[in-house]
Write an enzyme that holds these catalytic residues in place. Structure first.
Site, PDB file in Angstrom:
ATOM      1  N   GLU A  10      68.521  34.635  53.152  1.00  0.00           N
ATOM      2  CA  GLU A  10      67.416  33.918  52.517  1.00  0.00           C
ATOM      3  C   GLU A  10      68.032  32.875  51.611  1.00  0.00           C
ATOM      4  OE1 GLU A  10      64.488  34.256  48.908  1.00  0.00           O
ATOM      5  OE2 GLU A  10      64.260  36.015  50.206  1.00  0.00           O
ATOM      6  N   LEU A  11      67.679  31.612  51.849  1.00  0.00           N
ATOM      7  CA  LEU A  11      68.350  30.503  51.184  1.00  0.00           C
ATOM      8  C   LEU A  11      67.384  29.723  50.297  1.00  0.00           C
ATOM      9  CD1 LEU A  11      70.466  29.480  54.310  1.00  0.00           C
ATOM     10  CD2 LEU A  11      71.092  31.037  52.455  1.00  0.00           C
ATOM     11  N   PRO A  20      77.509  41.998  43.744  1.00  0.00           N
ATOM     12  CA  PRO A  20      76.483  41.322  42.945  1.00  0.00           C
ATOM     13  C   PRO A  20      77.045  40.045  42.338  1.00  0.00           C
ATOM     14  CG  PRO A  20      77.422  43.129  41.692  1.00  0.00           C
ATOM     15  CD  PRO A  20      78.071  43.167  43.054  1.00  0.00           C
ATOM     16  N   ASP A  21      76.151  39.168  41.906  1.00  0.00           N
ATOM     17  CA  ASP A  21      76.602  37.935  41.272  1.00  0.00           C
ATOM     18  C   ASP A  21      77.373  38.250  39.999  1.00  0.00           C
ATOM     19  OD1 ASP A  21      75.953  34.797  41.429  1.00  0.00           O
ATOM     20  OD2 ASP A  21      76.079  35.433  39.333  1.00  0.00           O
ATOM     21  N   GLY A  71      71.074  33.425  48.598  1.00  0.00           N
ATOM     22  CA  GLY A  71      71.694  32.432  47.734  1.00  0.00           C
ATOM     23  C   GLY A  71      71.343  31.025  48.172  1.00  0.00           C
ATOM     24  N   CYS A  81      63.376  31.798  44.433  1.00  0.00           N
ATOM     25  CA  CYS A  81      63.487  31.047  45.691  1.00  0.00           C
ATOM     26  C   CYS A  81      62.125  30.661  46.247  1.00  0.00           C
ATOM     27  CB  CYS A  81      64.239  31.875  46.727  1.00  0.00           C
ATOM     28  SG  CYS A  81      65.962  32.187  46.318  1.00  0.00           S
TER      29      CYS A  81
END
Length: 528
Positions: free
Chosen positions: A265-266, A193-194, A243, A299
């Site tokens: 997924e950006l 995780p971040d 990210g 996003c």
């Protein structure tokens, strides 16, 4: 959350998480004893939430070893048992929602309804894949080389070990919703995780264990991506990354060197089109959600809005007025329309983009200022007009509560300008249902919502979700969202005559018979 799990506070912001809770969650991280600790701070007021280990490449290797060993037994279990775990998880997520929402808000600064969107998505994902995994994974009969004589079946086997690198903006759903189909397909998981939001991910994983998932099957390592990313990729068979586009390119290069699959997924610079035949009141409310959910740190949120000339002078003032009326807040109640940004880095980007645009001639119609009176990382929901291409705001992803509105002559111009971007993640169109559905297919984006901002397409879990152009590779959700975690295998059983000359048969005769057969098969309706 019970009052025992929030420490008392004398401020408007919620108190930090209780020591016993953060200690319990931190213990789920795979780390050798004595590792240095990294702190997580609350965006609402900067208070210390807790600390988790700073993992190393050696910890990643140990996590991979444990998960790989557990995966063999897990894959051997009947799918019905794996399904039962996910259905129990669905129920636990809904039952414990007060606790989960509190942790998510304290760690991210988002308002409660945005946190609830995450929670609902986790439950919906668990239910969807629990109910559909069998149909997605079952052996499937395919057309054989020769009718009747060739029996061909497609099988799906788990890849083995899946790496998941999840971001800070949706740390609950993106920590586990991509892992759920991978687990149902029989894989093990190593999650990073971040570093800003470890505890939200950890509570999600803890509930998986409570639902019956084997403890070693799902490993969590915490620390900086620049340290842990490469060793994580080196020891898995597939990677799921969410990210930035810049980091996505680095991840893609690392996966390519190992010849392993990945999905990403950006970023996005998502457009919204409002046409003259739209319901303006609904479009205004829809735009509020599309632009400012999760403080714009989404996003698939809208950052560009194209409004048809015929209604521009009615819609835009109404939208700006509604934005000015939004309630910002740092509490754990349901009354705030928008919460805080997550970090000083995000606040800096938002401030820089808005200030640059204004300095170059853009006009502020609503918002446009930080709000330190509410907390260190608050920024007003902001609407700008007159944004031009020399402004950073025009094409770069802001990832904050800022939208640029522009007047367009008609739908043709709106579609052209919507597609004039390197990104292609999500889009929103407000018009009649029929017209919107027709225009949607002309938008270069992986998901397009008609008379909705983003939730309709995102929450349609049976349909694939992902980005075109620089917005991503691969898809999550639907059939593709589970089969990407499997290896396809074709098993063909040949009966009767071989596919080739019979021993002693002249080769020219064999070719002539096959030619006749192929011509006949072309006319066979059941093979079309």
């Amino acid at each position: 959350m019970s009052t025992a799990e929030l420490a008392p506070t004398g401020t408007a912001a919620p108190g930090p998480l209780a020591h016993d809770l953060v200690t319990r969650l931190a213990a789920l991280v795979t780390a050798a004893p004595g590792r240095p600790r990294q702190a997580s701070h609350a965006p609402f007021d900067g208070a210390l939430i807790g600390e988790v280990p700073t993992c190393t490449a050696e910890d990643v290797a140990e996590a991979q070893r444990r998960a790989r060993a557990a995966q063999v037994e897990w894959a051997a279990r009947p799918l019905a048992e794996r399904r039962a775990v996910m259905l129990r998880y669905h129920d636990l997520v809904l039952e414990r929602q007060d606790q989960i929402l509190d942790i998510t808000q304290v760690e991210t600064g988002k308002n409660r309804v945005s946190a609830f969107e995450e929670l609902a998505d986790v439950a919906m994902t668990a239910r969807y894949y629990a109910n559909t995994a069998a149909s997605h994974l079952r052996p499937t009969r395919r057309q054989g080389a020769l009718p009747v004589l060739t029996r061909t079946v497609e099988h799906h086997h788990p890849k083995g070990l899946i790496g998941v690198i999840s971001p800070w903006n949706y740390p609950l759903t993106l920590a586990v919703s991509d892992a759920i189909p991978a687990l149902l397909a029989g894989n093990g998981i190593v999650l990073k995780p971040d570093a800003q939001t470890p505890f939200t991910a950890l509570i999600a994983v803890e509930l998986l264990f409570e639902a019956g998932l084997p403890r070693d099957l799902f490993q969590v390592v915490t620390g900086a991506g620049r340290v842990l990313g490469a060793p994580l990729i080196e020891g898995v068979e597939y990677l799921m990354f969410t990210g930035s586009t810049a980091t996505g390119r680095i991840v893609a290069e690392q996966c390519a060197r190992r010849l392993i699959g990945f999905s990403a997924e950006l970023g996005g610079k998502n457009p919204m089109i409002v046409l003259a035949d739209a319901d303006l009141d609904k479009a205004v409310e829809g735009a509020i959600r599309a632009c400012f959910s999760n403080s714009g740190q989404l996003c698939i949120s809208v950052e560009r809005m194209y409004v048809e000339d015929a209604i521009y002078d009615r819609f835009v003032p109404a939208f700006a007025e509604r934005v000015e009326a939004m309630e910002l807040g740092a509490g754990l109640g349901w009354d705030a329309d928008m919460g805080s940004l997550v970090s000083s880095d995000q606040l800096d980007v938002v401030t820089r983009h808005v200030d640059d645009a204004v300095a170059k001639g853009a006009r502020v119609l609503a918002g446009g200022q930080p709000r330190p009176d509410l907390g260190p990382l608050f920024y007003e929901p902001t609407v700008l007009e007159g944004v031009t291409d020399e402004m950073a705001l025009a094409r770069d992803e802001t990832f904050g509560p800022v939208v640029a509105v522009a007047r367009v002559a008609d739908a043709e111009e709106a579609v052209r300008r919507a597609n004039d971007t390197d990104y292609g993640l999500n889009a929103s169109i407000w018009t009649t249902a029929k017209r919107g559905a027709e225009l949607a297919t002309r938008i270069q984006a992986g998901t397009v919502n008609v008379n909705e901002g983003y939730a309709a397409a995102w929450a349609s879990h049976d349909a694939p979700m992902g980005g075109m152009k620089d917005s991503g590779v691969g898809r999550r959700h639907g059939r593709e969202g589970i089969l990407k975690y499997t290896e396809s295998q074709t098993v063909a059983v040949q009966r009767g005559m071989p596919i080739g000359p019979i021993p002693g048969q002249p080769l020219e005769k064999y070719a002539s018979l096959m030619t006749t057969g192929l011509k006949l098969l072309k006319r066979a309706p059941f093979l079309k």
